[in-house]
Design a protein around this motif. Structure first.
Motif, PDB file in Angstrom:
ATOM      1  N   CYS A   1       1.114  -1.295  -0.157  1.00 14.95           N
ATOM      2  CA  CYS A   1      -0.089   0.239  -0.237  1.00 14.95           C
ATOM      3  C   CYS A   1       0.409   1.520   0.008  1.00 14.95           C
ATOM      4  O   CYS A   1       1.299   1.093   0.565  1.00 14.95           O
ATOM      5  CB  CYS A   1      -0.570  -0.105   1.341  1.00 14.95           C
ATOM      6  SG  CYS A   1      -2.273  -0.782   1.168  1.00 14.95           S
ATOM      7  N   VAL A   2       0.948   2.106  -1.128  1.00 11.33           N
ATOM      8  CA  VAL A   2       1.999   3.169  -0.505  1.00 11.33           C
ATOM      9  C   VAL A   2       0.317   4.194  -1.064  1.00 11.33           C
ATOM     10  O   VAL A   2      -0.787   4.336  -2.004  1.00 11.33           O
ATOM     11  CB  VAL A   2       1.999   3.827  -2.224  1.00 11.33           C
ATOM     12  CG1 VAL A   2       2.535   4.990  -2.508  1.00 11.33           C
ATOM     13  CG2 VAL A   2       2.894   2.681  -2.350  1.00 11.33           C
ATOM     14  N   ARG A   3       0.008   5.029   0.129  1.00  5.60           N
ATOM     15  CA  ARG A   3      -1.279   6.243   0.690  1.00  5.60           C
ATOM     16  C   ARG A   3      -0.533   7.344   0.161  1.00  5.60           C
ATOM     17  O   ARG A   3       0.140   7.898   0.632  1.00  5.60           O
ATOM     18  CB  ARG A   3      -0.943   6.156   1.702  1.00  5.60           C
ATOM     19  CG  ARG A   3      -2.109   4.974   2.448  1.00  5.60           C
ATOM     20  CD  ARG A   3      -3.232   4.332   1.862  1.00  5.60           C
ATOM     21  NE  ARG A   3      -3.435   3.161   2.748  1.00  5.60           N
ATOM     22  CZ  ARG A   3      -4.752   2.631   2.800  1.00  5.60           C
ATOM     23  NH1 ARG A   3      -5.821   3.544   2.510  1.00  5.60           N
ATOM     24  NH2 ARG A   3      -5.072   1.299   3.368  1.00  5.60           N
TER      25      ARG A   3
ATOM     26  N   GLU B   1       0.071  11.898  -7.271  1.00  3.92           N
ATOM     27  CA  GLU B   1      -0.731  13.191  -8.012  1.00  3.92           C
ATOM     28  C   GLU B   1      -2.490  12.300  -7.164  1.00  3.92           C
ATOM     29  O   GLU B   1      -3.716  13.027  -7.510  1.00  3.92           O
ATOM     30  CB  GLU B   1      -1.383  12.225  -9.343  1.00  3.92           C
ATOM     31  CG  GLU B   1       0.139  11.404 -10.307  1.00  3.92           C
ATOM     32  CD  GLU B   1      -0.006  13.409 -10.220  1.00  3.92           C
ATOM     33  OE1 GLU B   1      -0.643  14.554 -10.584  1.00  3.92           O
ATOM     34  OE2 GLU B   1       1.370  13.956 -10.682  1.00  3.92           O
ATOM     35  N   GLY B   2      -2.260  11.966  -5.867  1.00  2.00           N
ATOM     36  CA  GLY B   2      -3.681  11.587  -5.227  1.00  2.00           C
ATOM     37  C   GLY B   2      -4.456  10.418  -5.041  1.00  2.00           C
ATOM     38  O   GLY B   2      -5.696  10.866  -4.716  1.00  2.00           O
ATOM     39  N   TYR B   3      -3.795   9.645  -4.935  1.00  2.00           N
ATOM     40  CA  TYR B   3      -4.363   7.976  -4.805  1.00  2.00           C
ATOM     41  C   TYR B   3      -3.426   7.132  -4.044  1.00  2.00           C
ATOM     42  O   TYR B   3      -2.396   7.179  -4.356  1.00  2.00           O
ATOM     43  CB  TYR B   3      -4.181   7.234  -6.560  1.00  2.00           C
ATOM     44  CG  TYR B   3      -4.577   8.106  -7.762  1.00  2.00           C
ATOM     45  CD1 TYR B   3      -6.557   7.803  -7.855  1.00  2.00           C
ATOM     46  CD2 TYR B   3      -4.239   8.775  -8.336  1.00  2.00           C
ATOM     47  CE1 TYR B   3      -6.906   8.634  -8.859  1.00  2.00           C
ATOM     48  CE2 TYR B   3      -5.287   9.885  -9.269  1.00  2.00           C
ATOM     49  CZ  TYR B   3      -6.783   9.518  -9.417  1.00  2.00           C
ATOM     50  OH  TYR B   3      -7.419  10.165 -10.621  1.00  2.00           O
ATOM     51  N   ASP B   4      -4.201   6.601  -3.806  1.00  2.00           N
ATOM     52  CA  ASP B   4      -4.217   5.554  -2.500  1.00  2.00           C
ATOM     53  C   ASP B   4      -3.595   4.433  -3.942  1.00  2.00           C
ATOM     54  O   ASP B   4      -4.955   3.846  -4.104  1.00  2.00           O
ATOM     55  CB  ASP B   4      -5.185   5.053  -1.620  1.00  2.00           C
ATOM     56  CG  ASP B   4      -5.098   6.129  -0.779  1.00  2.00           C
ATOM     57  OD1 ASP B   4      -4.301   6.488  -0.141  1.00  2.00           O
ATOM     58  OD2 ASP B   4      -6.098   5.638   0.199  1.00  2.00           O
ATOM     59  N   VAL B   5      -2.484   3.678  -3.528  1.00  2.00           N
ATOM     60  CA  VAL B   5      -2.181   2.651  -4.469  1.00  2.00           C
ATOM     61  C   VAL B   5      -2.058   1.246  -3.646  1.00  2.00           C
ATOM     62  O   VAL B   5      -1.434   1.118  -3.172  1.00  2.00           O
ATOM     63  CB  VAL B   5      -0.314   2.846  -5.139  1.00  2.00           C
ATOM     64  CG1 VAL B   5      -0.873   1.588  -6.467  1.00  2.00           C
ATOM     65  CG2 VAL B   5      -1.477   4.009  -6.024  1.00  2.00           C
TER      66      VAL B   5
END
Length: 185
Positions: free
Chosen positions: A9-11, A42-46
């Motif tokens: 997870c990359v928040r 860019e504003g996404y939890d990945v």
């Protein structure tokens, strides 16, 4: 339901949406961490799941051996699509706020997720949504017999149910593993 596999997870600091990010056949989740960091900026939890027969989940010693690929490719795709539901649920995001992005085999997975779940959008890079056409071409390339309807290893051919949600398909014309023609027929 607790996941029995690792999801990296990359928040984002102020997230506006979520991305499920899938690597290709023989790849690793860890190899996509830098891309995930860029997407988080860019504003996404990945969320990058470790895939069956890859990473730490009983990885294959020789994934590009033709017999290995033939035996396991569709199993990994199907298992990953099924697992996406639990990943989304545990992420805390509503399914309609999730984008699926996949490269090569990951593009097949992303297409499958979009065909079965009401996600927001799809990005497929050198991966396809025309499963039947892909398998037909794989069999010709490999010198295997033509596929019979009863041999179809997936639940649903995504290309048959694509709708008006946004999708971006990117494909190089020199890819000799995943043919351009299976992006969408």
């Amino acid at each position: 339901m607790k996941l029995d596999f690792h999801v990296h997870c990359v928040r984002a600091s102020q997230p506006t949406g979520a991305i499920l990010l899938y690597h290709g056949w023989g790849g690793t989740a860890v190899s996509y961490l830098e891309f995930a960091r860029q997407l988080s900026e860019e504003g996404y939890d990945v969320f990058i799941p470790e895939l069956l027969r890859h990473d730490q989940r009983d990885p294959l010693d020789h994934p590009f051996d033709p017999e290995i690929t033939t035996t396991y490719f569709w199993c990994v795709v199907e298992q990953s699509i099924t697992e996406a539901t639990a990943i989304i649920k545990q992420s805390g995001w509503h399914v309609s706020d999730v984008i699926a992005i996949g490269v090569s085999m990951g593009g097949f997975i992303a297409h499958g997720i979009m065909s079965r779940r009401p996600i927001k959008a799809l990005v497929a890079i050198n991966g396809g949504g025309a499963y039947l056409e892909a398998e037909r071409q794989f069999r010709v390339r490999d010198g295997r017999p033509a596929i019979k309807k009863e041999d179809v290893p997936w639940k649903l051919d995504p290309i048959s149910v694509m709708d008006e949600r946004p999708w971006l398909l990117l494909h190089g014309d020199a890819d000799d593993i995943i043919p351009l023609s299976i992006q969408s027929v």
